[in-house]
Enzyme design. Structure first.
Site, PDB file in Angstrom:
ATOM      1  N   GLU A  65       5.294   6.875  -9.252  1.00 51.22           N
ATOM      2  CA  GLU A  65       3.877   6.539  -9.022  1.00 51.22           C
ATOM      3  C   GLU A  65       3.320   7.371  -7.870  1.00 51.22           C
ATOM      4  O   GLU A  65       2.187   7.860  -7.927  1.00 51.22           O
ATOM      5  CB  GLU A  65       3.721   5.051  -8.687  1.00 51.22           C
ATOM      6  CG  GLU A  65       3.998   4.117  -9.838  1.00 51.22           C
ATOM      7  CD  GLU A  65       3.798   2.653  -9.466  1.00 51.22           C
ATOM      8  OE1 GLU A  65       2.873   2.342  -8.696  1.00 51.22           O
ATOM      9  OE2 GLU A  65       4.570   1.815  -9.951  1.00 51.22           O
ATOM     10  N   LEU A  91      -9.266  -9.543 -10.245  1.00 50.56           N
ATOM     11  CA  LEU A  91     -10.110  -8.915 -11.259  1.00 50.56           C
ATOM     12  C   LEU A  91     -11.329  -8.354 -10.526  1.00 50.56           C
ATOM     13  O   LEU A  91     -11.994  -9.065  -9.765  1.00 50.56           O
ATOM     14  CB  LEU A  91     -10.542  -9.987 -12.266  1.00 50.56           C
ATOM     15  CG  LEU A  91     -11.101  -9.485 -13.590  1.00 50.56           C
ATOM     16  CD1 LEU A  91     -10.093  -8.603 -14.317  1.00 50.56           C
ATOM     17  CD2 LEU A  91     -11.474 -10.677 -14.479  1.00 50.56           C
ATOM     18  N   SER A 141       1.544   4.293 -15.734  1.00 48.14           N
ATOM     19  CA  SER A 141       0.360   4.744 -16.473  1.00 48.14           C
ATOM     20  C   SER A 141      -0.834   4.685 -15.527  1.00 48.14           C
ATOM     21  O   SER A 141      -0.989   3.709 -14.794  1.00 48.14           O
ATOM     22  CB  SER A 141       0.039   3.793 -17.632  1.00 48.14           C
ATOM     23  OG  SER A 141       1.142   3.650 -18.500  1.00 48.14           O
ATOM     24  N   GLY A 189       0.777  -1.230   0.000  1.00 45.26           N
ATOM     25  CA  GLY A 189       0.000   0.000   0.000  1.00 45.26           C
ATOM     26  C   GLY A 189       0.806   1.276   0.000  1.00 45.26           C
ATOM     27  O   GLY A 189       0.370   2.283   0.571  1.00 45.26           O
ATOM     28  N   ASN A 235       1.318   3.213  -2.547  1.00 41.92           N
ATOM     29  CA  ASN A 235       0.526   4.201  -3.306  1.00 41.92           C
ATOM     30  C   ASN A 235      -0.642   4.721  -2.477  1.00 41.92           C
ATOM     31  O   ASN A 235      -0.966   5.910  -2.525  1.00 41.92           O
ATOM     32  CB  ASN A 235       0.007   3.593  -4.614  1.00 41.92           C
ATOM     33  CG  ASN A 235       1.043   3.653  -5.717  1.00 41.92           C
ATOM     34  OD1 ASN A 235       1.364   4.725  -6.212  1.00 41.92           O
ATOM     35  ND2 ASN A 235       1.596   2.508  -6.078  1.00 41.92           N
ATOM     36  N   ASN A 290      -6.862   2.755 -12.356  1.00 43.52           N
ATOM     37  CA  ASN A 290      -5.807   1.856 -11.885  1.00 43.52           C
ATOM     38  C   ASN A 290      -4.459   2.481 -12.224  1.00 43.52           C
ATOM     39  O   ASN A 290      -4.353   3.239 -13.191  1.00 43.52           O
ATOM     40  CB  ASN A 290      -5.940   0.500 -12.599  1.00 43.52           C
ATOM     41  CG  ASN A 290      -4.850  -0.479 -12.193  1.00 43.52           C
ATOM     42  OD1 ASN A 290      -4.558  -0.646 -10.999  1.00 43.52           O
ATOM     43  ND2 ASN A 290      -4.229  -1.136 -13.169  1.00 43.52           N
ATOM     44  N   ASP A 338      -5.941  -3.757 -17.942  1.00 43.69           N
ATOM     45  CA  ASP A 338      -5.036  -2.724 -18.461  1.00 43.69           C
ATOM     46  C   ASP A 338      -5.445  -2.136 -19.815  1.00 43.69           C
ATOM     47  O   ASP A 338      -4.605  -1.591 -20.531  1.00 43.69           O
ATOM     48  CB  ASP A 338      -3.595  -3.269 -18.588  1.00 43.69           C
ATOM     49  CG  ASP A 338      -3.040  -3.730 -17.248  1.00 43.69           C
ATOM     50  OD1 ASP A 338      -3.437  -3.153 -16.214  1.00 43.69           O
ATOM     51  OD2 ASP A 338      -2.224  -4.658 -17.226  1.00 43.69           O
ATOM     52  N   LEU A 374      -4.724  -7.156  -6.779  1.00 43.35           N
ATOM     53  CA  LEU A 374      -4.299  -8.246  -7.666  1.00 43.35           C
ATOM     54  C   LEU A 374      -5.444  -9.135  -8.139  1.00 43.35           C
ATOM     55  O   LEU A 374      -5.217 -10.193  -8.710  1.00 43.35           O
ATOM     56  CB  LEU A 374      -3.228  -9.090  -6.964  1.00 43.35           C
ATOM     57  CG  LEU A 374      -1.924  -8.331  -6.675  1.00 43.35           C
ATOM     58  CD1 LEU A 374      -0.948  -9.195  -5.879  1.00 43.35           C
ATOM     59  CD2 LEU A 374      -1.274  -7.837  -7.963  1.00 43.35           C
ATOM     60  N   HIS A 384      -0.591   1.356 -13.286  1.00 46.77           N
ATOM     61  CA  HIS A 384       0.194   0.227 -13.798  1.00 46.77           C
ATOM     62  C   HIS A 384       1.642   0.711 -13.917  1.00 46.77           C
ATOM     63  O   HIS A 384       1.880   1.827 -14.378  1.00 46.77           O
ATOM     64  CB  HIS A 384      -0.356  -0.190 -15.169  1.00 46.77           C
ATOM     65  CG  HIS A 384       0.360  -1.359 -15.760  1.00 46.77           C
ATOM     66  ND1 HIS A 384       0.126  -2.654 -15.341  1.00 46.77           N
ATOM     67  CD2 HIS A 384       1.318  -1.448 -16.715  1.00 46.77           C
ATOM     68  CE1 HIS A 384       0.905  -3.474 -16.025  1.00 46.77           C
ATOM     69  NE2 HIS A 384       1.639  -2.775 -16.859  1.00 46.77           N
TER      70      HIS A 384
HETATM   71  C1  GRF Z   1       2.559  -0.615  -7.952  1.00 49.31           C
HETATM   72  O1  GRF Z   1       3.761  -0.827  -8.637  1.00 49.31           O
HETATM   73  C2  GRF Z   1       1.432  -0.413  -8.937  1.00 49.31           C
HETATM   74  O2  GRF Z   1       1.835   0.179 -10.130  1.00 49.31           O
HETATM   75  C3  GRF Z   1       0.983  -1.826  -9.196  1.00 49.31           C
HETATM   76  O3  GRF Z   1       1.113  -2.485  -7.974  1.00 49.31           O
HETATM   77  C4  GRF Z   1       2.116  -1.858  -7.181  1.00 49.31           C
HETATM   78  C5  GRF Z   1       1.505  -1.532  -5.852  1.00 49.31           C
HETATM   79  O4  GRF Z   1       2.456  -1.122  -4.920  1.00 49.31           O
HETATM   80  N1  GRF Z   1      -0.364  -1.839  -9.738  1.00 49.31           N
HETATM   81  P1  GRF Z   1       1.990  -0.562  -3.502  1.00 49.31           P
HETATM   82  O5  GRF Z   1       1.196  -1.674  -2.811  1.00 49.31           O
HETATM   83  O6  GRF Z   1       1.176   0.649  -3.722  1.00 49.31           O
HETATM   84  O7  GRF Z   1       3.276  -0.282  -2.768  1.00 49.31           O
END
Ligand code: GRF
Length: 230
Positions: free
Chosen positions: A180, A93, A142, A13, A15, A108, A151, A91, A110
């Site tokens: 990100e 769908l 992205s 987590g 992000n 999302n 995606d 992770l 990516h």
């Molecule tokens: C990130 O690299 C994001 O782009 C991908 O999953 C990862 C999540 O990382 N979808 P975090 O759990 O936010 O550290």
């Protein structure tokens, strides 16, 4: 009035943390993380949410019918009056019924420049290994709308990151992840501003927030031009 955002996450987590830092600890933010949902109770994202008193729930997916997962997820999103859903390392769908209910309001992130290096099975270090194997000199995150195919939704924003000659999947992943953390809150803010721009007051408050978010954020946000959410 800020847009209430739900984050769906399966992992650490980081992000989510970037969004919590950008929105939930700052006055006048255009968006707030108001709900976190994970498919696993070990997800670090749940702890990060609870540390800031953000409601956090597990909706298990393994071995359950999609309709049940959809019903649980929609109930949570509706009960918490969620206007925008952000997937951050989720992770699974997302059930089609949830995607349809939040069409144009679910995004999302990516860790590569779509439409390359995306699709089913392309997640985590697999993405960065594929970038290295391709010989590409540029990669980067992205942010895109979520549709029923992995995606493939329309791309909202991308940020180029160099691939260095001595990179491993780990060093590349770390460099992309830092970007990100800058890009995702800006895109969420841009979407939230798009949603509230017909209301004069929230917009004024949001620009106050932008000045605090990052010195260059006010400039960068004009580079992100999402389509209206509805
Ligand atoms: C990130 O690299 C994001 O782009 C991908 O999953 C990862 C999540 O990382 N979808 P975090 O759990 O936010 O550290």
């Amino acid at each position: 009035m800020s847009v209430r955002v739900a984050v769906l996450a399966s992992g650490g987590g980081s992000n989510l943390q970037a969004m919590l830092d950008a929105f939930n600890t700052v006055a006048d933010a255009p968006a707030r993380i108001a709900l976190v949902i994970s498919d696993r109770d070990s997800a670090g994202a749940l702890e990060r949410a609870r540390a800031l008193d953000v409601p956090a729930f597990v909706v298990p997916v393994s071995g359950r019918p999609e309709a049940e997962v959809a019903a649980d997820t929609l109930e949570l999103l509706e009960r918490h009056a969620i206007g925008l859903v952000a997937l951050a390392g989720y992770l699974r769908l997302v059930p089609a019924a949830v995607i349809r209910a939040y069409a144009g309001r679910m995004v999302n992130i990516h860790p590569a420049l779509l439409p390359a290096f995306g699709g089913k099975g392309m997640y985590g270090s697999r993405v960065h290994r594929a970038v290295l194997a391709s010989g590409a000199r540029v990669t980067g995150p992205s942010v895109h709308y979520v549709t029923e195919n992995y995606d493939e939704g329309r791309i909202i924003a991308q940020w180029p990151v160099p691939v260095l000659t001595d990179d491993t999947a780990e060093t590349l992943a770390a460099r992309v992840l830092l970007v990100e953390h800058r890009l995702y809150p800006l895109v969420i803010a841009a979407l939230a501003l798009g949603r509230t721009e017909r209301e004069a007051e929230p917009r004024a408050a949001s620009f106050h927030w932008l000045e605090h978010a990052a010195p260059d954020a006010a400039e960068m946000i004009h580079l992100i031009q999402p389509s209206p959410l509805d």
